[in-house]
Design a protein around this motif. Structure first.
Motif, short mmCIF file in Angstrom:
data_model
loop_
_atom_site.label_atom_id
_atom_site.label_comp_id
_atom_site.label_asym_id
_atom_site.label_seq_id
_atom_site.Cartn_x
_atom_site.Cartn_y
_atom_site.Cartn_z
N ASP A 152 -10.15 15.51 0.79
CA ASP A 152 -9.71 16.80 1.31
C ASP A 152 -8.54 16.65 2.28
O ASP A 152 -7.58 17.41 2.23
CB ASP A 152 -10.88 17.52 2.01
N GLU A 153 -8.63 15.66 3.16
CA GLU A 153 -7.56 15.43 4.13
C GLU A 153 -6.26 15.02 3.42
O GLU A 153 -5.17 15.47 3.80
CB GLU A 153 -7.96 14.36 5.15
N ARG B 271 0.84 -1.20 0.00
CA ARG B 271 0.00 0.00 0.00
C ARG B 271 0.87 1.25 0.00
O ARG B 271 1.90 1.30 0.65
CB ARG B 271 -0.87 0.04 1.24
N SER B 272 0.40 2.26 -0.68
CA SER B 272 1.09 3.55 -0.69
C SER B 272 0.81 4.27 0.62
O SER B 272 -0.13 3.95 1.34
CB SER B 272 0.59 4.41 -1.87
N ARG B 273 1.61 5.26 0.91
CA ARG B 273 1.40 6.08 2.11
C ARG B 273 0.01 6.73 2.06
O ARG B 273 -0.70 6.79 3.06
CB ARG B 273 2.50 7.15 2.19
N ALA B 274 -0.38 7.21 0.88
CA ALA B 274 -1.69 7.83 0.72
C ALA B 274 -2.81 6.84 1.03
O ALA B 274 -3.80 7.18 1.68
CB ALA B 274 -1.85 8.41 -0.68
N SER B 275 -2.65 5.61 0.59
CA SER B 275 -3.66 4.59 0.83
C SER B 275 -3.76 4.25 2.32
O SER B 275 -4.85 4.13 2.88
CB SER B 275 -3.33 3.34 0.02
N GLY C 87 -0.75 16.74 0.89
CA GLY C 87 -0.01 16.68 -0.36
C GLY C 87 -0.11 15.33 -1.05
O GLY C 87 0.77 14.94 -1.81
N GLN C 88 -1.20 14.60 -0.79
CA GLN C 88 -1.40 13.27 -1.35
C GLN C 88 -2.70 13.25 -2.14
O GLN C 88 -3.55 14.12 -1.99
CB GLN C 88 -1.48 12.23 -0.23
N SER C 89 -2.85 12.21 -2.95
CA SER C 89 -4.12 12.03 -3.65
C SER C 89 -4.27 10.57 -4.05
O SER C 89 -3.29 9.83 -4.15
CB SER C 89 -4.19 12.92 -4.89
N LEU C 90 -5.52 10.18 -4.23
CA LEU C 90 -5.88 8.85 -4.73
C LEU C 90 -7.04 9.03 -5.71
O LEU C 90 -7.76 10.02 -5.64
CB LEU C 90 -6.34 7.94 -3.58
#
Length: 81
Positions: free
Chosen positions: A45-46, A7-11, A51-54
């Motif tokens: 939004d969080e 899993r990515s940090r964003a996930s 600075g992340q996105s999915l």
């Protein structure tokens, strides 16, 4: 044991954000119109603040997975009493 891509940090963050939100607001996504969308928006939004996105589909899957997991935990807890 699950295999595949880690899993990515964003996930990971999205799972934590979803769990906190659903524990506060309730995991029954069918209880109110727009509840799932509100949770998805909160997560997006969080993540953006961090600075992340999915993708929307990934966030949607996380929300439903976490809601189901919480419901199962609650059911298991009640079964033990």
């Amino acid at each position: 044991m699950k295999r595949g891509r880690p899993r990515s940090r964003a996930s990971i963050d999205a799972y934590e954000i979803a769990r906190d939100w659903l524990l506060d607001e309730g995991e029954d996504l069918q209880a109110e119109v727009g509840k799932q969308a509100a949770c998805e928006k909160h997560i997006a939004d969080e993540l953006l603040l961090r600075g992340q996105s999915l993708s929307e589909s990934t966030v949607r899957k996380i929300v439903t997975d976490v809601a189901q997991a919480i419901a199962q935990e609650k059911k298991a807890g009640k079964a033990g009493n």
